[in-house]
Design a protein around this motif. Structure first.
Motif, PDB file in Angstrom:
ATOM      1  N   VAL A 141     -11.386 -46.874  27.773  1.00 54.70           N
ATOM      2  CA  VAL A 141     -10.074 -47.725  27.549  1.00 54.70           C
ATOM      3  C   VAL A 141      -9.238 -47.576  28.424  1.00 54.70           C
ATOM      4  N   LEU A 142      -8.979 -46.229  29.311  1.00 55.87           N
ATOM      5  CA  LEU A 142      -8.325 -46.224  30.423  1.00 55.87           C
ATOM      6  C   LEU A 142      -8.769 -46.906  31.689  1.00 55.87           C
ATOM      7  N   GLY A 143     -10.046 -47.103  31.758  1.00 56.19           N
ATOM      8  CA  GLY A 143     -10.693 -47.829  32.724  1.00 56.19           C
ATOM      9  C   GLY A 143     -10.380 -49.282  32.822  1.00 56.19           C
ATOM     10  N   SER A 144     -10.442 -49.604  31.496  1.00 52.30           N
ATOM     11  CA  SER A 144     -10.357 -50.964  31.059  1.00 52.30           C
ATOM     12  C   SER A 144      -8.754 -51.419  31.618  1.00 52.30           C
ATOM     13  N   LEU A 145      -7.949 -50.632  31.104  1.00 52.13           N
ATOM     14  CA  LEU A 145      -6.460 -50.889  31.644  1.00 52.13           C
ATOM     15  C   LEU A 145      -6.212 -50.907  32.953  1.00 52.13           C
ATOM     16  N   ILE A 146      -6.893 -50.044  33.775  1.00 50.44           N
ATOM     17  CA  ILE A 146      -6.770 -49.855  35.187  1.00 50.44           C
ATOM     18  C   ILE A 146      -7.474 -51.228  35.814  1.00 50.44           C
ATOM     19  N   GLY A 147      -8.572 -51.804  35.348  1.00 50.12           N
ATOM     20  CA  GLY A 147      -9.226 -52.826  35.752  1.00 50.12           C
ATOM     21  C   GLY A 147      -8.501 -54.237  35.638  1.00 50.12           C
ATOM     22  N   ASN A 148      -7.792 -54.054  34.419  1.00 49.42           N
ATOM     23  CA  ASN A 148      -6.907 -55.302  34.232  1.00 49.42           C
ATOM     24  C   ASN A 148      -5.807 -55.280  35.424  1.00 49.42           C
ATOM     25  N   TYR A 149      -5.338 -54.230  35.645  1.00 48.99           N
ATOM     26  CA  TYR A 149      -4.237 -53.970  36.437  1.00 48.99           C
ATOM     27  C   TYR A 149      -4.524 -54.677  37.762  1.00 48.99           C
ATOM     28  N   TYR A 150      -5.784 -54.400  38.464  1.00 53.04           N
ATOM     29  CA  TYR A 150      -6.221 -54.864  39.447  1.00 53.04           C
ATOM     30  C   TYR A 150      -6.923 -56.436  39.391  1.00 53.04           C
ATOM     31  N   ILE A 151      -7.126 -56.739  38.342  1.00 57.84           N
ATOM     32  CA  ILE A 151      -7.291 -58.346  38.243  1.00 57.84           C
ATOM     33  C   ILE A 151      -6.554 -58.899  38.323  1.00 57.84           C
ATOM     34  N   ARG A 152      -5.248 -58.579  37.818  1.00 58.85           N
ATOM     35  CA  ARG A 152      -3.792 -59.251  37.668  1.00 58.85           C
ATOM     36  C   ARG A 152      -3.187 -59.083  39.254  1.00 58.85           C
ATOM     37  N   GLU A 154      -5.103 -59.218  41.875  1.00 56.49           N
ATOM     38  CA  GLU A 154      -6.054 -59.836  42.742  1.00 56.49           C
ATOM     39  C   GLU A 154      -5.420 -61.263  42.514  1.00 56.49           C
ATOM     40  N   ALA A 155      -5.259 -61.615  41.417  1.00 53.01           N
ATOM     41  CA  ALA A 155      -4.766 -63.083  40.966  1.00 53.01           C
ATOM     42  C   ALA A 155      -3.486 -63.376  41.765  1.00 53.01           C
ATOM     43  N   ASN A 156      -2.687 -62.228  41.559  1.00 56.71           N
ATOM     44  CA  ASN A 156      -1.285 -62.484  42.418  1.00 56.71           C
ATOM     45  C   ASN A 156      -1.294 -62.745  43.849  1.00 56.71           C
ATOM     46  N   LEU A 157      -2.325 -62.173  44.524  1.00 55.98           N
ATOM     47  CA  LEU A 157      -2.440 -62.093  45.679  1.00 55.98           C
ATOM     48  C   LEU A 157      -3.295 -63.486  46.340  1.00 55.98           C
ATOM     49  N   LEU A 158      -3.959 -63.938  45.361  1.00 55.82           N
ATOM     50  CA  LEU A 158      -4.821 -65.257  45.681  1.00 55.82           C
ATOM     51  C   LEU A 158      -3.772 -66.436  45.345  1.00 55.82           C
ATOM     52  N   ASP A 173     -14.902 -71.251  39.053  1.00 52.74           N
ATOM     53  CA  ASP A 173     -14.786 -70.748  37.713  1.00 52.74           C
ATOM     54  C   ASP A 173     -14.120 -69.391  37.779  1.00 52.74           C
ATOM     55  N   VAL A 174     -14.451 -68.515  38.660  1.00 54.60           N
ATOM     56  CA  VAL A 174     -13.877 -67.110  38.259  1.00 54.60           C
ATOM     57  C   VAL A 174     -12.370 -67.455  38.532  1.00 54.60           C
ATOM     58  N   LEU A 175     -11.889 -68.144  39.478  1.00 55.56           N
ATOM     59  CA  LEU A 175     -10.522 -68.419  39.867  1.00 55.56           C
ATOM     60  C   LEU A 175      -9.798 -68.846  38.505  1.00 55.56           C
ATOM     61  N   LYS A 176     -10.188 -69.783  37.727  1.00 57.84           N
ATOM     62  CA  LYS A 176      -9.812 -70.427  36.509  1.00 57.84           C
ATOM     63  C   LYS A 176      -9.909 -69.231  35.400  1.00 57.84           C
ATOM     64  N   GLN A 177     -10.873 -68.336  35.339  1.00 57.88           N
ATOM     65  CA  GLN A 177     -10.955 -67.315  34.350  1.00 57.88           C
ATOM     66  C   GLN A 177      -9.890 -66.202  34.526  1.00 57.88           C
ATOM     67  N   MET A 178      -9.195 -66.194  35.809  1.00 57.78           N
ATOM     68  CA  MET A 178      -8.469 -65.301  36.172  1.00 57.78           C
ATOM     69  C   MET A 178      -7.178 -65.983  36.376  1.00 57.78           C
ATOM     70  N   SER A 179      -6.999 -67.086  35.894  1.00 58.22           N
ATOM     71  CA  SER A 179      -5.624 -67.987  35.761  1.00 58.22           C
ATOM     72  C   SER A 179      -5.087 -68.129  37.002  1.00 58.22           C
ATOM     73  N   VAL A 180      -5.694 -68.275  38.267  1.00 52.67           N
ATOM     74  CA  VAL A 180      -5.050 -68.492  39.449  1.00 52.67           C
ATOM     75  C   VAL A 180      -4.688 -69.860  39.444  1.00 52.67           C
ATOM     76  N   LYS A 181      -3.429 -70.152  39.880  1.00 56.16           N
ATOM     77  CA  LYS A 181      -3.086 -71.754  39.823  1.00 56.16           C
ATOM     78  C   LYS A 181      -3.231 -72.437  41.278  1.00 56.16           C
ATOM     79  N   ASN A 182      -3.495 -71.528  42.441  1.00 55.69           N
ATOM     80  CA  ASN A 182      -3.482 -71.700  43.621  1.00 55.69           C
ATOM     81  C   ASN A 182      -4.617 -72.897  43.801  1.00 55.69           C
ATOM     82  N   LYS A 183      -4.211 -74.268  44.307  1.00 52.49           N
ATOM     83  CA  LYS A 183      -5.240 -75.002  44.309  1.00 52.49           C
ATOM     84  C   LYS A 183      -5.603 -75.333  45.942  1.00 52.49           C
ATOM     85  N   LYS A 184      -5.173 -74.709  46.886  1.00 44.65           N
ATOM     86  CA  LYS A 184      -5.569 -74.930  48.090  1.00 44.65           C
ATOM     87  C   LYS A 184      -6.470 -73.901  48.499  1.00 44.65           C
ATOM     88  N   PHE A 185      -7.746 -74.288  48.259  1.00 41.48           N
ATOM     89  CA  PHE A 185      -8.933 -73.608  48.461  1.00 41.48           C
ATOM     90  C   PHE A 185     -10.072 -74.525  48.701  1.00 41.48           C
TER      91      PHE A 185
END
Length: 301
Positions: A141-152, A154-158, A173-185
């Motif tokens: 569970v702790l590993g999942s929490l840390i992983g979720n932090y890094y996913i957020r 990364e999405a913020n940096l994107l 599709d991964v960008l969509k799964q991560m809820s990345v809104k930036n369309k400049k790609f």
């Protein structure tokens, strides 16, 4: 225009891009981590390079602790500050970031945003997802929490990047799964620097110096972690251990290569040759020495 291309790994085609941009008249600084354990490209300035091309390897005072999560986290944050100092000194108009750990990239992105430096995020992999997959196996569970932090993170940096370069359409599709809104790609597949390679005979200086010129040679060269399943290479060597003219050559460093070295002794495998990474200028001769080049494709690797 001044461009800084920061490829943490120091891979061949990224520095080839830096050279190409410099040849078009841009002033380009290419920086990379000199301590990161991975195959490197042509990272030395030559007489043929344009005067507007510069290259610099960076490293911390202490060895990089790739396999210690806490020490690696500390060092990647320290390295981010080291990179920011280079950015300050060079003062580019555009920064292209490739293969950059997220804890390093957050320092780079913050400085670029404050100083109106355009940031291009060249996505080679999604580190947040990889971190979660690894840590949830080790820390549940702790590993999942840390992983979720890094996913957020990364999405913020994107989302904060001025532009995103993806290496495959599947990443959209991964960008969509991560809820990345930036369309400049855009999507630009990776490439091999073929103009830096040549076809050579199997019998060449490198194969002769390593007594491979008369052997049937299976060869793996590149990154080899435990997730890449080095036991596949071990099994190959075991299968051919009674064939004196057959050899398995592994050119790599790190956990996978260390594991193979121990197994070589354990199984008394004289037909398994494990070597450190070789200089980039020898790559044509190395590949020419192989009869079979091995690629290991794993879902998590």
């Amino acid at each position: 225009m001044k461009i800084l291309l920061y490829d943490n790994s120091g891979h061949p085609f990224q520095v080839q891009l830096s050279r190409a941009l410099a040849m078009r008249g841009y002033q380009v600084l290419h920086i990379y981590s000199a301590a990161f354990q991975t195959p490197k490209g042509k990272l030395v300035k030559t007489n043929e390079d344009p005067k507007t091309f510069f290259i610099k390897g960076l490293k911390l005072s202490s060895p990089f602790k790739k396999y210690s999560f806490l020490k690696r986290w500390i060092q990647e944050n320290q390295f981010g500050k080291l990179v920011v100092n280079e950015i300050k000194n060079y003062n580019p108009d555009v920064l292209i970031a490739s293969n950059v750990p997220l804890d390093t990239l957050k320092h780079v992105q913050s400085y670029c945003a404050k100083n109106r430096i355009r940031l291009v995020f060249w996505v080679q992999d999604f580190y947040g997802i990889a971190i979660k997959n690894i840590l949830k196996k080790k820390l549940s569970v702790l590993g999942s929490l840390i992983g979720n932090y890094y996913i957020r993170l990364e999405a913020n940096l994107l989302n904060k990047s001025d532009f995103i370069v993806l290496i495959t359409h599947h990443f959209i599709d991964v960008l969509k799964q991560m809820s990345v809104k930036n369309k400049k790609f855009t999507v630009i597949p990776n490439w091999a620097p073929l103009d830096e390679l040549s076809v050579v005979n199997k019998k060449n200086d490198w194969s002769i110096s390593n007594n491979l010129e008369d052997k049937f040679c299976f060869m793996y060269t590149g990154t080899l972690g435990l997730k890449h399943r080095p036991e596949l290479l071990l099994n190959l060597a075991v299968q051919f251990q009674n064939y004196p003219d057959v050899i398995v050559v592994v050119i790599s460093e790190g956990l996978g290569a260390d594991w193979l070295s121990k197994k070589k002794e354990e199984y008394s495998l004289k037909n398994l040759l494990i070597m450190n990474f070789q200089p980039y200028e020898l790559l044509s001769s190395i590949m020419g020495s192989a009869d079979v080049l091995i690629s290991i494709l794993e879902k998590d690797a």
